[in-house]
Design a protein around this motif. Structure first.
Motif: not given
Ligand code: GTP
Ligand code: MG
Length: 431
Positions: A228, A230-233, A250, A252
């Motif tokens: 969570n 925000g790696k994938s975003t 989880g 990804t």
């Molecule tokens: N407001 C805001 N939300 C964000 C930002 N970056 C990511 N998010 C949100 O954070 C949540 C998790 O983002 P992901 O990119 O799925 O996180 P991750 O690190 O890939 O998570 P895993 O795949 O579970 O390891 C999502 O709901 C995104 O929309 C940001 O810069 N600002």
């Protein structure tokens, strides 16, 4: 090959304003006389220079406008006679002309054939031939600059100076050996082993520089961090990819790879499963995948939500996400809001700067082949140093002659040497 003519399309595939058809070898005038209708009445096929006119393709009944450029041995890129035809850039047309020339007795040039001719005719050495390929494959300014320097002889001069240093070691050793024939103990200079160690260190330094400059592919920039974070975003924003994102830890499980650019430098961005994500059979595969990516990374980027700043250990760069939701981020992190794009350019520039710093500035030994050869030579030079301490001088002399041979082979090859096939195996036709 001197008695044959070879031909190939030398320009890139596809439609363009002009296509270039290149012929090299001997008796090229025969092909010109058979197919070229010059606009000038004074044209002579033995002239060097250019002439406009029409190229005839009898099988199709075509009369194609052409610029014919003629270069004469030995003052041509290949060292042989060369003719280049500039014709309208239709792939079908260029291919028909090449087929027709093959029908007239020319051979289709093998991949890299023109550069190979240049090597065989002493116009380029092998290190420069490697550099031609490196220049063709250059993906950014730094690549192109290093390849260009190698093409100008930078690597060749470096190898030559290492060869000279070897000769300086061998001369006193060989003359000591000459004396030993006459039952007089040959005198080996006291500092010979020290000088040999210095040479081995120079070889090591050249290998290290070479490894820095040798691309195994695109530099791999791997994003790791808590679930969570925000790696994938962030990965989606950097690559234009469409990885699943959600506020469920989880999301990804795979490692996702996609090309992107960083301040003009092409890189491979890698997204990974969250470090503290769920455990279970399939999740564990994802965690193992992340570990492999970490080991293969050229640059590890630690990603954390700016609200927690829970950065993983051991990353060269830190990036804090969710910049839209916080007022401040730590001074040693880059702040981004991937959904809005805020901070992304500065982060990209930091990644590019970090990658460039990691690859060093040394403009030497661009090719993997040169790097391997230098490494082998360093091993043999060191074996000679050990032999000098414990065996008769013949042993060290034999090792250092072997090192000399290895270095020479980086620049020169006899016709039929398998190293030539190795160098040109991955080339494209027309180069
Ligand atoms: N407001 C805001 N939300 C964000 C930002 N970056 C990511 N998010 C949100 O954070 C949540 C998790 O983002 P992901 O990119 O799925 O996180 P991750 O690190 O890939 O998570 P895993 O795949 O579970 O390891 C999502 O709901 C995104 O929309 C940001 O810069 N600002
Ligand atoms: Mg993810």
């Amino acid at each position: 090959m001197a008695g044959e003519a070879v031909v190939a399309i030398a320009s890139a595939r596809g439609r363009s304003a002009r296509a270039v058809i290149r012929m090299a070898g001997s008796e090229l005038a025969r092909f010109l006389l058979a197919r070229f209708e010059p606009a000038s009445t004074t044209w002579d096929p033995e002239d060097r220079g250019s002439c406009v006119g029409w190229w005839i393709v009898p099988a199709h009944g075509w009369r194609v406008p052409v610029d014919v450029w003629t270069y004469k041995a030995p003052r041509s890129v290949t060292g042989t006679d060369v003719v280049e035809l500039l014709v309208p850039g239709s792939p079908a047309l260029a291919e028909a002309i090449v087929r027709d020339l093959i029908g007239l007795g020319a051979g289709l040039a093998a991949p890299g054939a023109f550069t190979r001719l240049a090597v065989m005719n002493g116009r380029l050495d092998l290190a420069q031939a490697d550099a031609v390929m490196a220049l063709i494959r250059a993906r950014d300014d730094a690549d192109a600059r290093a390849a260009h320097q190698a093409l100008e002889g930078g690597d060749s001069r470096m190898i030559e100076s290492l060869e000279d240093a070897l000769v300086d070691l061998l001369i006193p050793l060989e003359s000591a050996l000459d004396f030993s024939d006459q039952d007089v103990a040959g005198v080996i200079p006291d500092d010979l082993a020290v000088r040999a160690s210095e040479l081995a260190a120079r070889l090591d330094a050249a290998v290290a520089a070479a490894n820095g400059r040798t691309r195994r592919g695109l530099p791999r920039v791997v994003l790791i961090g808590a679930a969570n974070a925000g790696k994938s975003t962030l990965w989606n924003a950097l690559t234009g990819g469409a990885a699943l994102t959600a506020s469920i830890p989880g999301t990804t499980r795979d490692a996702l790879e996609r090309e992107g650019t960083c301040a003009g430098m092409p890189v491979l961005w890698v997204d990974t499963a969250g470090i503290d994500g769920p455990r279970g059979d399939v999740d564990d595969l994802g965690h193992a995948m992340r570990e492999r990516q970490v080991r293969g990374a050229d640059l590890l980027v630690g990603v954390a939500d700016a609200r927690s700043c829970d950065f993983p250990e051991g990353c060269a760069l830190r990036v804090a996400t969710h910049l839209d939701l916080v007022r401040e981020i730590p001074a040693d992190a880059w702040g981004v809001c991937a959904p809005s794009g805020e901070g992304l350019d500065a982060f990209r520039a930091a990644v590019a700067e970090r990658l460039r710093r990691g690859s060093g500035d040394a403009p030497v030994a661009f090719s993997l082949r040169v790097a391997e050869g230098l490494r082998d030579a360093a091993v043999v030079v060191r074996r000679g140093i050990e032999a000098l301490a414990s065996h008769p001088p013949e042993f060290a002399a034999s090792d250092w002659r072997e090192a000399q041979r290895l270095l020479r082979r980086l620049r020169f090859a006899e016709p039929g040497d398998p190293v030539l096939d190795r160098i040109f195996a991955s080339w494209c036709i027309g180069k």
